[in-house]
Design a protein around this motif. Structure first.
Motif, PDB file in Angstrom:
ATOM      1  N   ILE A  21       0.845  -1.198   0.000  1.00 57.32           N
ATOM      2  CA  ILE A  21       0.000   0.000   0.000  1.00 57.32           C
ATOM      3  C   ILE A  21       0.881   1.249   0.000  1.00 57.32           C
ATOM      4  O   ILE A  21       0.651   2.193  -0.768  1.00 57.32           O
ATOM      5  CB  ILE A  21      -0.970   0.001   1.203  1.00 57.32           C
ATOM      6  CG1 ILE A  21      -2.040  -1.079   1.012  1.00 57.32           C
ATOM      7  CG2 ILE A  21      -1.618   1.378   1.393  1.00 57.32           C
ATOM      8  CD1 ILE A  21      -2.919  -1.316   2.235  1.00 57.32           C
ATOM      9  N   ILE A  22       1.903   1.256   0.837  1.00 58.92           N
ATOM     10  CA  ILE A  22       2.829   2.397   0.885  1.00 58.92           C
ATOM     11  C   ILE A  22       3.497   2.593  -0.467  1.00 58.92           C
ATOM     12  O   ILE A  22       3.607   3.709  -0.967  1.00 58.92           O
ATOM     13  CB  ILE A  22       3.869   2.203   2.013  1.00 58.92           C
ATOM     14  CG1 ILE A  22       3.185   2.348   3.376  1.00 58.92           C
ATOM     15  CG2 ILE A  22       5.030   3.186   1.879  1.00 58.92           C
ATOM     16  CD1 ILE A  22       4.041   1.924   4.550  1.00 58.92           C
ATOM     17  N   ALA A  23       3.927   1.486  -1.083  1.00 62.12           N
ATOM     18  CA  ALA A  23       4.592   1.573  -2.392  1.00 62.12           C
ATOM     19  C   ALA A  23       3.647   2.157  -3.446  1.00 62.12           C
ATOM     20  O   ALA A  23       4.065   2.980  -4.274  1.00 62.12           O
ATOM     21  CB  ALA A  23       5.084   0.192  -2.819  1.00 62.12           C
ATOM     22  N   LEU A  24       2.380   1.755  -3.421  1.00 59.56           N
ATOM     23  CA  LEU A  24       1.414   2.287  -4.387  1.00 59.56           C
ATOM     24  C   LEU A  24       1.132   3.769  -4.142  1.00 59.56           C
ATOM     25  O   LEU A  24       1.010   4.552  -5.088  1.00 59.56           O
ATOM     26  CB  LEU A  24       0.104   1.492  -4.335  1.00 59.56           C
ATOM     27  CG  LEU A  24       0.150   0.071  -4.905  1.00 59.56           C
ATOM     28  CD1 LEU A  24      -1.138  -0.673  -4.591  1.00 59.56           C
ATOM     29  CD2 LEU A  24       0.405   0.102  -6.407  1.00 59.56           C
ATOM     30  N   LEU A  25       1.040   4.157  -2.882  1.00 62.79           N
ATOM     31  CA  LEU A  25       0.733   5.556  -2.564  1.00 62.79           C
ATOM     32  C   LEU A  25       1.929   6.475  -2.808  1.00 62.79           C
ATOM     33  O   LEU A  25       1.760   7.690  -2.879  1.00 62.79           O
ATOM     34  CB  LEU A  25       0.253   5.677  -1.113  1.00 62.79           C
ATOM     35  CG  LEU A  25      -1.095   5.024  -0.809  1.00 62.79           C
ATOM     36  CD1 LEU A  25      -1.426   5.164   0.668  1.00 62.79           C
ATOM     37  CD2 LEU A  25      -2.198   5.607  -1.681  1.00 62.79           C
ATOM     38  N   LYS A  26       3.096   5.898  -2.938  1.00 66.06           N
ATOM     39  CA  LYS A  26       4.291   6.696  -3.226  1.00 66.06           C
ATOM     40  C   LYS A  26       4.140   7.429  -4.561  1.00 66.06           C
ATOM     41  O   LYS A  26       4.661   8.522  -4.739  1.00 66.06           O
ATOM     42  CB  LYS A  26       5.511   5.768  -3.252  1.00 66.06           C
ATOM     43  CG  LYS A  26       6.833   6.464  -3.053  1.00 66.06           C
ATOM     44  CD  LYS A  26       7.954   5.457  -2.889  1.00 66.06           C
ATOM     45  CE  LYS A  26       8.042   4.663  -4.161  1.00 66.06           C
ATOM     46  NZ  LYS A  26       9.185   3.815  -4.298  1.00 66.06           N
ATOM     47  N   ASP A  27       3.402   6.808  -5.486  1.00 70.70           N
ATOM     48  CA  ASP A  27       3.203   7.409  -6.810  1.00 70.70           C
ATOM     49  C   ASP A  27       2.038   8.395  -6.852  1.00 70.70           C
ATOM     50  O   ASP A  27       1.764   8.987  -7.887  1.00 70.70           O
ATOM     51  CB  ASP A  27       2.977   6.305  -7.852  1.00 70.70           C
ATOM     52  CG  ASP A  27       4.196   5.425  -8.019  1.00 70.70           C
ATOM     53  OD1 ASP A  27       5.326   5.921  -7.823  1.00 70.70           O
ATOM     54  OD2 ASP A  27       4.029   4.224  -8.329  1.00 70.70           O
ATOM     55  N   GLY A  28       1.337   8.550  -5.732  1.00 62.97           N
ATOM     56  CA  GLY A  28       0.229   9.499  -5.680  1.00 62.97           C
ATOM     57  C   GLY A  28      -0.954   8.914  -4.938  1.00 62.97           C
ATOM     58  O   GLY A  28      -1.009   7.712  -4.678  1.00 62.97           O
ATOM     59  N   PRO A  29      -1.935   9.765  -4.608  1.00 54.12           N
ATOM     60  CA  PRO A  29      -3.086   9.304  -3.832  1.00 54.12           C
ATOM     61  C   PRO A  29      -3.966   8.328  -4.613  1.00 54.12           C
ATOM     62  O   PRO A  29      -4.079   8.413  -5.842  1.00 54.12           O
ATOM     63  CB  PRO A  29      -3.846  10.593  -3.514  1.00 54.12           C
ATOM     64  CG  PRO A  29      -3.359  11.601  -4.481  1.00 54.12           C
ATOM     65  CD  PRO A  29      -1.988  11.189  -4.908  1.00 54.12           C
ATOM     66  N   LEU A  30      -4.562   7.390  -3.878  1.00 52.84           N
ATOM     67  CA  LEU A  30      -5.493   6.420  -4.460  1.00 52.84           C
ATOM     68  C   LEU A  30      -6.667   6.247  -3.504  1.00 52.84           C
ATOM     69  O   LEU A  30      -6.524   6.438  -2.294  1.00 52.84           O
ATOM     70  CB  LEU A  30      -4.812   5.061  -4.662  1.00 52.84           C
ATOM     71  CG  LEU A  30      -3.710   4.977  -5.714  1.00 52.84           C
ATOM     72  CD1 LEU A  30      -2.975   3.647  -5.600  1.00 52.84           C
ATOM     73  CD2 LEU A  30      -4.303   5.122  -7.109  1.00 52.84           C
ATOM     74  N   HIS A  31      -7.820   5.839  -4.050  1.00 50.98           N
ATOM     75  CA  HIS A  31      -8.965   5.535  -3.193  1.00 50.98           C
ATOM     76  C   HIS A  31      -8.958   4.040  -2.876  1.00 50.98           C
ATOM     77  O   HIS A  31      -8.221   3.255  -3.487  1.00 50.98           O
ATOM     78  CB  HIS A  31     -10.285   5.999  -3.815  1.00 50.98           C
ATOM     79  CG  HIS A  31     -10.542   5.459  -5.178  1.00 50.98           C
ATOM     80  ND1 HIS A  31     -11.018   4.192  -5.400  1.00 50.98           N
ATOM     81  CD2 HIS A  31     -10.380   6.025  -6.401  1.00 50.98           C
ATOM     82  CE1 HIS A  31     -11.153   3.990  -6.693  1.00 50.98           C
ATOM     83  NE2 HIS A  31     -10.762   5.092  -7.331  1.00 50.98           N
TER      84      HIS A  31
END
Length: 189
Positions: A21-31
């Motif tokens: 989750i942290i790795a995905l959010l590193k590229d920007g906000p997600l819902h």
């Protein structure tokens, strides 16, 4: 930084899903739905992990109309990740104190009967007094809270404040009401 906070941070982060989750959010906000889809997990599972990450303040949320977006709090994540390297490194630089000066400070704050007159306000003096108070405890032994209280009561009636100072100044660590001396390298003195 308190040892308990560092341990709690690493326990929370130490999960594969949360790291993803942290790795995905590193590229920007997600819902939440986007996170669930990218990770192949159910929305309730994502909600559970998001809650855990929010508890340690490494992610925060913003609402856009009916959708909640999760953002990575990169500064907090970086600060907490580096905190483990700082344990014991917060020593007070001005604490190069001769044995003679320590002796004077201890004599000024203790009565002839060995009782602490008052807890020093000045950090340098407080650390010297705390170091003196902790001398009767053994490294590697686990103490119950009641034992620590009894040890402190020999010197001062405000055992709760002194016990808290032992933790905050890294003389001891506490877990589930049990106390243990930290290695001297971790002490702030």
């Amino acid at each position: 930084m308190q040892l308990d906070r560092v341990v709690n941070f690493h326990k929370t982060i130490g999960d594969k899903t949360r790291i993803k989750i942290i790795a995905l959010l590193k590229d920007g906000p997600l819902h939440g739905q986007a996170l669930a889809g990218k990770l192949g997990l159910t929305p309730p599972t994502i909600s559970y992990h998001i809650t855990k990450l929010r508890e340690i303040d490494v992610i925060y949320q913003r609402r856009d109309k009916n959708t909640i977006y999760f953002h990575l709090n990169e500064k907090k994540l970086e600060f907490m990740a580096k905190a483990i390297l700082e344990i014991g490194g917060e020593k007070v630089e001005s604490l190069i104190v001769s044995d003679e000066e320590k002796y004077k400070i201890i004599n000024n704050f203790f009565n002839n009967d060995g009782k602490l007159k008052n807890i020093p306000a000045q950090r340098k003096k407080k650390l010297i007094i705390l170091e003196h108070l902790i001398k009767g405890l053994k490294v590697g032994r686990i103490y119950q809270e009641k034992e620590i209280n009894e040890h402190i009561k020999q010197f001062h009636e405000d055992y709760a404040t002194i016990r808290r100072e032992f933790i905050m100044c890294h003389f001891m660590n506490r877990q589930n009401g049990e106390y243990e001396l930290n290695p001297k390298e971790m002490w702030l003195i």
